[in-house]
Design an enzyme around this catalytic site. Structure first.
Site, PDB file in Angstrom:
ATOM      1  N   LYS A  60     -14.370  11.520  -6.514  1.00 48.15           N
ATOM      2  CA  LYS A  60     -13.612  11.548  -5.253  1.00 48.15           C
ATOM      3  C   LYS A  60     -12.112  11.501  -5.557  1.00 48.15           C
ATOM      4  CE  LYS A  60     -13.931   6.513  -4.862  1.00 48.15           C
ATOM      5  NZ  LYS A  60     -14.812   5.434  -4.406  1.00 48.15           N
ATOM      6  N   ARG A 158     -17.603  -2.806   4.923  1.00 47.68           N
ATOM      7  CA  ARG A 158     -16.861  -1.569   5.115  1.00 47.68           C
ATOM      8  C   ARG A 158     -17.836  -0.542   5.684  1.00 47.68           C
ATOM      9  NH1 ARG A 158     -13.984   0.830  -0.259  1.00 47.68           N
ATOM     10  NH2 ARG A 158     -16.120   1.498  -0.512  1.00 47.68           N
ATOM     11  N   TYR A 290      20.663   4.155  -6.884  1.00 50.04           N
ATOM     12  CA  TYR A 290      20.756   3.643  -5.511  1.00 50.04           C
ATOM     13  C   TYR A 290      20.802   2.118  -5.528  1.00 50.04           C
ATOM     14  CZ  TYR A 290      19.451   8.200  -3.533  1.00 50.04           C
ATOM     15  OH  TYR A 290      19.422   9.498  -3.157  1.00 50.04           O
ATOM     16  N   MET A 338      13.348   9.584  -5.655  1.00 50.52           N
ATOM     17  CA  MET A 338      12.254  10.482  -5.261  1.00 50.52           C
ATOM     18  C   MET A 338      11.889  11.472  -6.363  1.00 50.52           C
ATOM     19  SD  MET A 338      12.084  12.743  -1.780  1.00 50.52           S
ATOM     20  CE  MET A 338      12.404  11.371  -0.690  1.00 50.52           C
TER      21      MET A 338
END
Ligand code: PLP
Length: 406
Positions: A60, A158, A290, A338
């Site tokens: 998956k 779940r 940053y 990013m």
């Protein structure tokens, strides 16, 4: 050199060549998937569980970020009996990749997908009666009897029919003449934690009670499966007649299996690499990135890498991560942004522009596991490998060949 498969038709070949050309001019950031390591890990699981127990390879989430089609093909060649995906969409991708083994959809199917599941021979996990009804209707329409696997919630809370409702569900299912319960399954909440062994034992007992109810109601599931990676390795009694490992196949185990005295013989499958695209000196007292979160304590040689959090190199590694360059570890400095990440390479002897950098994986004697990176970032290895985004091209390694995905 990309591999050229002579059986490909010309159009496919051309489009692949074009894609190779495109990726060869892309920025130098890529993931390497070691298919031989994947195969070795699969054989280790097989050796552990023996020949009587089937292995359902969990692929998956694009094989936990490793590439589902390529991984499933290799696992199929190694003898995987079943594959598990989360969504029917993922199952259809496996069919397009030529996988002919049975495929289980762990989350079932969404409304309107029953017919497509049948058409692609995808077996859904069932956990609500209305799903059973929809699947039975689709099967009736094609004049067939469809296999489903029923999941029992034995404490995870779940997906699954709550264990206390299993008997009633088993009886209710009998009215669907076009369905056959081919498998009964459950999922453990904490098979990796020895401190929770009594809870795992309780889940096991609840599951066996549910299995009794199903048999009493006249169902005869072929497959009885419970075990994820942790249970496969740590709870032999929970193997049933099929195991469902995911993480260990990808060589992830340090934060997956209970801590044990002996390391399992599992090899990491994923590596992420990039190259230095800029080198510069900054003075003592100057800051980087940053938020100016890194202040140089000395004149510092800074390397810029074209990889960032959009690629899955997570921002939590800002001022905390490290990489391998020229056989040495070098720290990540400043905020991961990013698309870019900065390194302090002042102490890396002979560092040059274009030097290859390993962010995950091994380089010579040194290595950085996904588990280590996850720990620094405050998460688990699965989230790190799953997070390596589609923007990072995968190169598949088998023998001494390295090639782009088909
Ligand atoms: C993901 C998943 C697995 C595999 O778990 P691992 O920890 O990767 O071995 C097995 N069963 C179910 C139901 C799952 O969702």
């Amino acid at each position: 050199m990309p591999e050229h498969n002579p059986t490909q038709n010309t159009d496919a070949q051309n489009s692949r060549d074009n894609r190779d050309a495109e990726t060869s001019v892309a920025r130098p950031t890529w993931a390497e998937i070691d298919l031989d390591a994947l195969a070795a890990n699969f054989r280790e699981v097989r050796r552990l569980v023996g020949s009587e127990v089937r292995v359902m390879a969990v692929v998956k989430a694009d094989a936990y970020g490793h590439g589902a089609s390529e991984c499933a093909r290799r696992l199929a060649a190694e003898g995987a009996d079943w594959f598990a995906v989360a969504l029917p969409e993922e199952g259809m991708e496996l069919r397009r990749a030529g996988i002919v083994q049975p495929v289980l959809c762990l989350e079932g199917f969404w409304e309107g997908q029953a017919g497509a599941c049948l058409a692609h021979k995808l077996v859904p996990v069932i956990y609500r009666l209305d799903m059973a009804e929809a699947f039975a209707a689709a099967a009736r329409a094609t004049g067939s009897v469809a296999d489903v696997h029923v999941k029992i919630d034995t404490g995870m809370g779940r997906l699954g029919v709550r264990y206390s409702a299993a008997e009633e569900f088993a009886r209710a299912l009998k009215k669907f003449k076009h369905l056959r319960v081919d498998g009964l399954m459950t999922h453990f909440a904490s098979a990796d934690d020895a401190a929770c062994d009594s809870f795992t034992g309780e889940q096991l007992a609840r599951f066996h009670a549910a299995l009794d109810s199903f048999r009493a109601a006249g169902h005869a599931p072929t497959f009885i499966d419970m075990a994820n990676s942790a249970a496969t390795f740590a709870h032999a009694a929970a193997r049933g007649n099929m195991v469902r490992p995911g993480g260990v196949l990808y060589g992830l185990w340090r934060d997956v299996l209970p801590s044990q005295s002996e390391s399992p013989s599992l090899r990491p499958v994923l590596a992420v690499r990039s190259r230095i695209i800029l080198l510069k000196w900054i003075g003592a007292g100057e800051t980087l990135g940053y938020g100016c979160t890194f202040e140089a304590a000395r004149p510092t040689l800074v390397a810029t890498l074209p990889i960032g959090y959009h690629d899955g190199y997570v921002r939590a590694l800002s001022n905390r991560g490290r990489v391998i360059v020229r056989g040495q570890y070098a720290p990540v400095v400043g905020r991961v942004s990013m698309d870019l990440t900065l390194l302090d390479v002042t102490d890396v002897h002979g560092v040059e522009l274009n030097d290859e950098v390993t962010l995950i994986g091994a380089d010579g004697e040194l290595s950085l596991t996904a588990e280590e990176i996850a720990k620094i970032a405050g998460t688990i290895s699965y989230e790190i490998t799953c997070g390596i985004s589609a923007r990072v091209p995968r190169k598949y390694k088998a023998g001494d060949r390295l090639r782009i995905a088909d």
